[in-house]
Design a protein around this motif. Structure first.
Motif, PDB file in Angstrom:
ATOM      1  N   LEU A   1     159.710   4.720  63.737  1.00 27.71           N
ATOM      2  CA  LEU A   1     159.862   5.453  65.002  1.00 27.71           C
ATOM      3  C   LEU A   1     158.655   5.240  65.900  1.00 27.71           C
ATOM      4  O   LEU A   1     158.797   5.097  67.126  1.00 27.71           O
ATOM      5  CB  LEU A   1     160.064   6.943  64.721  1.00 27.71           C
ATOM      6  N   ILE A   2     157.468   5.228  65.319  1.00 29.76           N
ATOM      7  CA  ILE A   2     156.258   4.962  66.116  1.00 29.76           C
ATOM      8  C   ILE A   2     156.340   3.586  66.755  1.00 29.76           C
ATOM      9  O   ILE A   2     156.054   3.402  67.946  1.00 29.76           O
ATOM     10  CB  ILE A   2     155.001   5.087  65.231  1.00 29.76           C
ATOM     11  N   GLU A   3     156.731   2.595  65.974  1.00 27.64           N
ATOM     12  CA  GLU A   3     156.822   1.227  66.492  1.00 27.64           C
ATOM     13  C   GLU A   3     157.889   1.109  67.581  1.00 27.64           C
ATOM     14  O   GLU A   3     157.703   0.389  68.572  1.00 27.64           O
ATOM     15  CB  GLU A   3     157.130   0.265  65.342  1.00 27.64           C
ATOM     16  N   ILE A   4     158.985   1.828  67.433  1.00 29.07           N
ATOM     17  CA  ILE A   4     160.074   1.725  68.407  1.00 29.07           C
ATOM     18  C   ILE A   4     159.689   2.344  69.744  1.00 29.07           C
ATOM     19  O   ILE A   4     159.936   1.758  70.802  1.00 29.07           O
ATOM     20  CB  ILE A   4     161.346   2.395  67.836  1.00 29.07           C
TER      21      ILE A   4
ATOM     22  N   GLU B   1     163.366  14.322  74.659  1.00 26.94           N
ATOM     23  CA  GLU B   1     163.703  13.449  73.541  1.00 26.94           C
ATOM     24  C   GLU B   1     162.436  12.915  72.879  1.00 26.94           C
ATOM     25  O   GLU B   1     162.355  12.838  71.643  1.00 26.94           O
ATOM     26  CB  GLU B   1     164.586  12.297  74.020  1.00 26.94           C
ATOM     27  N   LEU B   2     161.445  12.547  73.689  1.00 30.12           N
ATOM     28  CA  LEU B   2     160.179  12.053  73.147  1.00 30.12           C
ATOM     29  C   LEU B   2     159.494  13.122  72.297  1.00 30.12           C
ATOM     30  O   LEU B   2     158.968  12.831  71.218  1.00 30.12           O
ATOM     31  CB  LEU B   2     159.268  11.612  74.285  1.00 30.12           C
ATOM     32  N   GLU B   3     159.511  14.354  72.766  1.00 34.63           N
ATOM     33  CA  GLU B   3     158.871  15.439  72.011  1.00 34.63           C
ATOM     34  C   GLU B   3     159.554  15.645  70.657  1.00 34.63           C
ATOM     35  O   GLU B   3     158.881  15.819  69.630  1.00 34.63           O
ATOM     36  CB  GLU B   3     158.927  16.733  72.830  1.00 34.63           C
ATOM     37  N   ALA B   4     160.887  15.643  70.654  1.00 38.36           N
ATOM     38  CA  ALA B   4     161.611  15.815  69.388  1.00 38.36           C
ATOM     39  C   ALA B   4     161.322  14.677  68.424  1.00 38.36           C
ATOM     40  O   ALA B   4     161.139  14.896  67.212  1.00 38.36           O
ATOM     41  CB  ALA B   4     163.111  15.918  69.665  1.00 38.36           C
ATOM     42  N   ILE B   5     161.244  13.455  68.930  1.00 37.23           N
ATOM     43  CA  ILE B   5     160.970  12.298  68.076  1.00 37.23           C
ATOM     44  C   ILE B   5     159.567  12.377  67.498  1.00 37.23           C
ATOM     45  O   ILE B   5     159.341  12.094  66.310  1.00 37.23           O
ATOM     46  CB  ILE B   5     161.175  10.992  68.868  1.00 37.23           C
ATOM     47  N   CYS B   6     158.605  12.796  68.299  1.00 38.81           N
ATOM     48  CA  CYS B   6     157.233  12.908  67.807  1.00 38.81           C
ATOM     49  C   CYS B   6     157.107  13.992  66.737  1.00 38.81           C
ATOM     50  O   CYS B   6     156.342  13.846  65.776  1.00 38.81           O
ATOM     51  CB  CYS B   6     156.282  13.194  68.972  1.00 38.81           C
ATOM     52  N   GLU B   7     157.841  15.070  66.883  1.00 45.15           N
ATOM     53  CA  GLU B   7     157.836  16.109  65.850  1.00 45.15           C
ATOM     54  C   GLU B   7     158.434  15.579  64.550  1.00 45.15           C
ATOM     55  O   GLU B   7     157.945  15.895  63.457  1.00 45.15           O
ATOM     56  CB  GLU B   7     158.615  17.327  66.344  1.00 45.15           C
ATOM     57  N   VAL B   8     159.483  14.763  64.661  1.00 43.49           N
ATOM     58  CA  VAL B   8     160.072  14.141  63.469  1.00 43.49           C
ATOM     59  C   VAL B   8     159.075  13.177  62.830  1.00 43.49           C
ATOM     60  O   VAL B   8     158.948  13.122  61.597  1.00 43.49           O
ATOM     61  CB  VAL B   8     161.384  13.417  63.836  1.00 43.49           C
TER      62      VAL B   8
END
Length: 451
Positions: free
Chosen positions: A346-349, A391-398
Motif C-alpha cells: 500500500l505504501i508503494e502504491i 480515502e488516503l486517511e483510511a489507507i494510511c490507518e490500514v
C-alpha cells in the motif's frame, strides 16, 4: 396413482359409451330356443380391469334369460371360467400397476444416487474452483488440475522459445493455445533429476495441490502442470495477465500511468483475494513473496496476485537436501507476514516509491515518520494530479495496523477489507477483471488431456 385413477375413469367412461352399441336380444330368441339348441350368449367381462356394461348398485345388469334348469346350468358352467379369467386378469393388472409404482421410483433412485454421490465428491475436490474451473478438470492424481504432456506445452510455447523472463530459480514462457487464449508456463531451472531430491518433489506436488485450491478472480490461477523425467522437467501452467506488472506501471515510464482511481481498484482487488485465501480456504493459504512485480494486471487493469516465491522455495529445498540431507516439513502459512507485505505494498502504491531492496521493511521505515505525524499527503505520489483525502486517511490507518512490529497486533484481512470497502466503495465485482479467458483455456486443456 392419481394418473392411474384418472386413466381408469376415462377408460370406464369410454367402455360405458361403447356398451350402448351392443346388440340386444331379439324378441323371438326365447321361442326359437325351444326348437333350436343354439349356443348361449356369454356376457363380456371386458379386459378384467373394467366392466363392459353399466353398473347399478355395484351389480352388472344382464338381460333376462330363460328360467329352464338346463339353460341356467349351462349359463353357470360357461360364466364360471369367464369370471375366473376376469379375476385373474384383474389381479394381474393390479400386480402390474404395483410393479410400475414400485419399480419406476426405484429406477430413478438408482440413476440419481450415483450422480449425487459423484457430484458431492467432485465438489469436494473442486470446491476452490467453484467460481471458475469446470468440474471435468478435477481428474489429476494429486490435484484438481490436469497433468499435461511436454509436447502439448512445447507446441503452445513455440518450442519454448517465447521467453517472458528468466530468474535464477525458474524460467517463464508465454504460450498460446489453438483457441487463441494465452497462458503462462513456469519451469524450474533445475535440469537434472539428480539435483531434484524426493523432498523437492514432495514439496512441488504439495504446492500444486495448494495452488489448485485457490480460485479467485484476483489471483493468477493454476490451470495445469507437467512432470517429465526424460528430459527432466517440472512445470506449472497459469492463466496469463497481459498488461505487465504493478511494478512496471508504477516505476517504468513507458508503461501507462495509473491514476488514483486505478490504484484504489488494484488495492481492493488484492484485499479481496487475500481475504479469500486467509478466511475462505481451509486450510488457509498465504502468498510467500508478495511484491509489486508479483502483482500482474489484466487488460482492464485489475490486479492478479501471483505466488512467485514457490520456485525459490523449491530451489532452497533441493539445495538444503543436497548439502546436509535435511528434509524439513513445509512450514505453516504465515498469515501475519502476508498482512505485513500487503501494508508495505500500500505504501508503494500510494507513494510510487521504488523499494531499494526486496525487503519490505525499508519502505515501511521510510513511511513511518510521515504516518506518525499524520502528514499523509506527503506520502502521495507527486505524479498524481489529485487524490481523495478521506480515502488516503483510511489507507494510511490500514498501513499502520498492517505494518505493526508485533505480528499479534496486526489486523486480519477480513477486517482490513471491510474498512477499505467502507471508504472506497468498490465491490468484489468492480475490483475483478471484466473479461477473463480462463474458462476457454481450461476447456482446451481438458480437450488436450482427453485426446
Amino acid at each position: 396413482m392419481q394418473n392411474l385413477q384418472s386413466f381408469a375413469s376415462a377408460m370406464s367412461r369410454r367402455l360405458l359409451r361403447e356398451a350402448g352399441n351392443l346388440p340386444a336380444l331379439s324378441g323371438n330368441d326365447f321361442a326359437s330356443s325351444k326348437e333350436i339348441q343354439r349356443p348361449l350368449d356369454v356376457l363380456s367381462q371386458g379386459s378384467g380391469s373394467f366392466s363392459a356394461f353399466p353398473k347399478s348398485n355395484e351389480q352388472i345388469t344382464t338381460p333376462s334369460l330363460p328360467e329352464s334348469a338346463e339353460n341356467v346350468n349351462a349359463a353357470n358352467q360357461l360364466s364360471a371360467p369367464v369370471t375366473q379369467s376376469a379375476d385373474k386378469e384383474s389381479s394381474g393388472s393390479k400386480y402390474s400397476n404395483w410393479i410400475f409404482v414400485l419399480i419406476f421410483p426405484a429406477a430413478i433412485l438408482l440413476i440419481l444416487v450415483p450422480i449425487l454421490v459423484c457430484r458431492k465428491r467432485g465438489n469436494a475436490s473442486m470446491g476452490p474452483w467453484r467460481t471458475g474451473l469446470s468440474g471435468q478438470l478435477q481428474k489429476a492424481f494429486v490435484t484438481g488440475v490436469p497433468k499435461l504432456n511436454r509436447p502439448e506445452l512445447e507446441a503452445a510455447c513455440e518450442d519454448f522459445s517465447n521467453i517472458l523472463n528468466t530468474f535464477p530459480t525458474c524460467t517463464v514462457f508465454k504460450g498460446t493455445l489453438s483457441s487463441g487464449v494465452e497462458i503462462c508456463v513456469v519451469s524450474t531451472s533445475i535440469s537434472s533429476i539428480k539435483d531434484w531430491p524426493r523432498s523437492a518433489e514432495t514439496l512441488f506436488r504439495k504446492k500444486i495441490d495448494t495452488l489448485s485450491r485457490v480460485n479467485h478472480k484476483n489471483f493468477v490461477n493454476l490451470i495445469g502442470y507437467c512432470i517429465e523425467n526424460q528430459p527432466f522437467m517440472r512445470m506449472m501452467v497459469f492463466e496469463y495477465a497481459p498488461n505487465g506488472t504493478l511494478s512496471d506501471h508504477l516505476h517504468v515510464k513507458v508503461y501507462e500511468h495509473l491514476d488514483w482511481a486505478a490504484r484504489m481498484r488494484i488495492i481492493m482487488g488484492m484485499a479481496y483475494c487475500l481475504q479469500y485465501m486467509h478466511h475462505e480456504l481451509d486450510p488457509p493459504v498465504a502468498v510467500n513473496d508478495m511484491r509489486s512485480d508479483a502483482i500482474f494486471l489484466t487488460d482492464d487493469y485489475a490486479a492478479k496476485i501471483a505466488d512467485v516465491g514457490v520456485w525459490k522455495e523449491l530451489a532452497d529445498k533441493a539445495k538444503a537436501t543436497k548439502e546436509d540431507g535435511s528434509s524439513r516439513s513445509v512450514s505453516p502459512p504465515d498469515l501475519a507476514g502476508n498482512v505485513f507485505c500487503f501494508g508495505a505494498l500500500l505504501i508503494e502504491i500510494i507513494s510510487g516509491k521504488l523499494p531499494e531492496t526486496n525487503d519490505p521493511d525499508c519502505i515501511c521505515i521510510w513511511a513511518e515518520e510521515h504516518l506518525k505525524a499524520k502528514s499523509y499527503s506527503t506520502l502521495v505520489d507527486t505524479s498524481l494530479q489529485d487524490h481523495q483525502a478521506d480515502e488516503l486517511e483510511a489507507i494510511c490507518e490500514v498501513i499502520q495496523g498492517c505494518t505493526d512490529p508485533d505480528p499479534m497486533q496486526r489486523p486480519q484481512m477480513r477486517d482490513v477489507t471491510s474498512k477499505l470497502k467502507a471508504i472506497l466503495a468498490i465491490t468484489p465485482e468492480g475490483a475483478g477483471p471484466r473479461l477473463s479467458p480462463l474458462w476457454w483455456a481450461e476447456l482446451e486443456l481438458l480437450s488436450m488431456k482427453s485426446n
